[in-house]
Design an enzyme around this catalytic site. Structure first.
Site, PDB file in Angstrom:
ATOM      1  N   ILE A  15       0.813  -1.221   0.000  1.00  0.00           N
ATOM      2  CA  ILE A  15       0.000   0.000   0.000  1.00  0.00           C
ATOM      3  C   ILE A  15       0.848   1.273   0.000  1.00  0.00           C
ATOM      4  CG2 ILE A  15      -2.065  -1.032   0.997  1.00  0.00           C
ATOM      5  CD1 ILE A  15      -1.218  -0.015   3.731  1.00  0.00           C
ATOM      6  N   GLY A  18       8.652   4.058   0.537  1.00  0.00           N
ATOM      7  CA  GLY A  18       9.444   5.267   0.737  1.00  0.00           C
ATOM      8  C   GLY A  18      10.900   4.893   0.847  1.00  0.00           C
ATOM      9  N   SER A  19      11.716   5.842   1.235  1.00  0.00           N
ATOM     10  CA  SER A  19      13.147   5.578   1.341  1.00  0.00           C
ATOM     11  C   SER A  19      13.434   4.549   2.425  1.00  0.00           C
ATOM     12  CB  SER A  19      13.897   6.879   1.635  1.00  0.00           C
ATOM     13  OG  SER A  19      13.397   7.457   2.823  1.00  0.00           O
ATOM     14  N   ILE A  23       5.352  -0.507   2.816  1.00  0.00           N
ATOM     15  CA  ILE A  23       4.229  -0.678   3.732  1.00  0.00           C
ATOM     16  C   ILE A  23       3.245  -1.641   3.081  1.00  0.00           C
ATOM     17  CG2 ILE A  23       2.341   0.414   5.000  1.00  0.00           C
ATOM     18  CD1 ILE A  23       3.914   3.045   4.833  1.00  0.00           C
ATOM     19  N   ASP A 163       7.326  16.130  11.400  1.00  0.00           N
ATOM     20  CA  ASP A 163       6.963  15.936   9.997  1.00  0.00           C
ATOM     21  C   ASP A 163       5.454  16.007   9.821  1.00  0.00           C
ATOM     22  OD1 ASP A 163       7.394  15.455   7.306  1.00  0.00           O
ATOM     23  OD2 ASP A 163       7.582  13.285   7.546  1.00  0.00           O
TER      24      ASP A 163
END
Length: 170
Positions: A15, A18-19, A23, A163
């Site tokens: 789903i 990223g780095s 996920i 963030d």
């Protein structure tokens, strides 16, 4: 040989990524509960990045609030140097997706929706920052403030979210 935590889950679909890694949406075999699993590879991380990651999941494991994504547990796969974090699955997506949908349809969010999101965000941040729920609406907030600063409980850990963005909220 003992069953690993990941063997207790059925992988459903990817789903996100990223780095940090991937996920995946997973289903717990014991009861069918849907969770998400962050699969993070340690191999490319510096020692400082590993320490920061460890600190983050230590914090996540202590935060309990209806407006903060729930953390269940973690698993370290020594053979592959992967870390799996099992977290609450937010099936409706994130706020970023809602905003993009509104933009694509050339619509505005209803005022009530904006106030609800704002309220959820503020109560979650208050819990992070002070370790307790905010005063109830209508309570004299000045009772909780001393010389311009809210009173955090003794021994409480102050967490500052670094963030904040619509994609990090569900």
């Amino acid at each position: 040989m003992a069953e690993s935590i990941s063997d207790q889950y059925e992988t459903l679909e990817k789903i996100g990524h990223g780095s940090f890694g991937v996920i995946r949406k997973v289903r717990r075999k014991a009861d069918g509960k849907i969770l998400c699993r962050k699969e993070i590879s340690y191999l490319k991380m510096s020692q400082k990045e590993r320490e920061q990651l460890h600190a983050e999941f230590q914090i996540l494991s202590t935060l309990r609030h209806p407006n903060i994504v729930g953390y269940y547990h973690r698993e370290h796969l020594k053979q592959t140097q992967d870390l799996y974090l099992y977290m609450e699955y937010c099936g409706n997506g994130d706020l970023g997706r809602v905003i993009k949908g509104l933009i694509s349809r050339k619509e505005y969010a209803e005022e009530q929706f904006v106030w609800e999101i704002f309220s959820q965000l503020i109560t979650a941040l208050y819990r992070c920052h002070y370790g307790v729920d905010p005063p109830s609406v209508g309570k004299n907030v000045l009772e909780t403030v001393t010389m311009g600063k809210a009173k955090a409980p003794q021994g409480a850990v102050t967490i500052l979210h670094r963030d904040l963005k619509p994609e990090n909220g569900a």
